[in-house]
Scaffold this active site. Structure first.
Site, short mmCIF file in Angstrom:
data_model
loop_
_atom_site.label_atom_id
_atom_site.label_comp_id
_atom_site.label_asym_id
_atom_site.label_seq_id
_atom_site.Cartn_x
_atom_site.Cartn_y
_atom_site.Cartn_z
N SER A 124 -41.93 6.33 -32.19
CA SER A 124 -42.42 7.28 -32.88
C SER A 124 -42.51 8.77 -31.98
O SER A 124 -41.70 9.00 -31.58
CB SER A 124 -43.87 6.91 -33.68
OG SER A 124 -44.05 7.74 -34.63
N HIS A 147 -38.22 7.40 -36.68
CA HIS A 147 -38.55 7.54 -38.29
C HIS A 147 -38.99 8.87 -38.48
O HIS A 147 -39.59 9.61 -37.69
CB HIS A 147 -39.58 6.39 -38.69
CG HIS A 147 -40.92 6.45 -38.04
ND1 HIS A 147 -41.80 7.09 -38.53
CD2 HIS A 147 -41.59 5.77 -37.07
CE1 HIS A 147 -43.02 7.05 -37.84
NE2 HIS A 147 -42.50 5.91 -36.93
#
Length: 246
Positions: A124, A147
């Site tokens: 992330s 993501h």
């Protein structure tokens, strides 16, 4: 009356080794490292583990790295003339976007050579931190999850909310593409890929694939990171002295 060698009085006196051991244990418990920034080594090691904590305090059972603890350490390393290079060890699940970007921006703007080593995971918002260093290395078994930006808690369902999320996401995309060799098209393709993550869209990139996509410079470990950092430190010394690298 003088006490004999090996008496109870002498046994109760704490030795120098015991005092040193207690100091080391206290540093491990409080800071997660054996020593703070000092002149003992020319390399400062910064560890980022667990979840990156930002403006909201996470529950006590969460393993966290607080960004307000890292920023003063980076400032101290930048100011300390005896520190010639900085190594960032990453094993993080991600966390607060703005806190992660703040750390990444500080690492990217350090005047001293920097190396990032991803061990376990750099997921992330850990991705921008990994690429913010001058050179990045990832362990063969380490992974990076890419993501889209997400929000938790109360979300107001209006167009402005989605515009804000889109702008935040663009900040991350621009930073990663600027500080690595991955193209914007490829990074967005990995970010919005469907079918790979169970409950989300995105991609989990493993070791060699992170290098193949241009996110990370090479697969390796701690030895490779130290060698590369020392090489860059020496190159900077030669450049500053106006010499030539043989």
């Amino acid at each position: 009356m003088a006490s004999a060698p090996g008496s109870k009085e002498q046994e109760q006196e704490p030795g120098t080794e015991e005092v040193k051991k207690n100091a080391v244990l206290e540093n491990i418990q409080q800071l997660g490292q054996t020593n703070t920034v000092s002149g003992e080594s020319n390399i400062f090691c910064l560890t980022i583990i667990g979840q990156i904590e930002g403006h909201i305090v996470l529950p006590p059972q969460n393993k966290t790295t607080k960004y307000e603890h890292l920023i003063p350490q980076l400032v101290a390393a930048e100011q300390n003339s005896k520190i010639e290079g900085v190594m960032i060890i990453l094993n993080t699940v991600g966390g607060d976007v703005e806190a992660g970007l703040a750390i990444a921006e500080m690492v990217a703007t350090l005047s001293k050579p920097t190396i990032a080593l991803v061990l376990g995971g750099g997921h992330s918002i850990g991705v921008p931190i990994a690429v913010s260093a001058d050179y990045s290395i990832i362990a063969e078994t380490a992974t990076m999850t890419i993501h889209p930006i997400r929000m938790n808690g109360l979300v107001i369902g209006v167009p402005q909310t989605f515009e804000y999320l889109d702008k935040m996401q663009e900040r991350v995309v621009r930073f990663v593409t600027k500080h690595s060799n991955v193209t914007e098209e490829k990074f967005k393709e990995l970010m919005f890929k469907t079918g790979e993550l169970t409950r989300d869209i995105g991609t989990t990139v493993i070791g060699i694939d992170a290098v193949k996509y241009g996110l990370i410079n090479q697969v390796g470990g701690i030895g490779d990171a130290i060698r590369e950092l020392n090489s860059r430190i020496e190159a900077k010394k030669v450049a500053n002295s106006g010499g030539l690298v043989q």
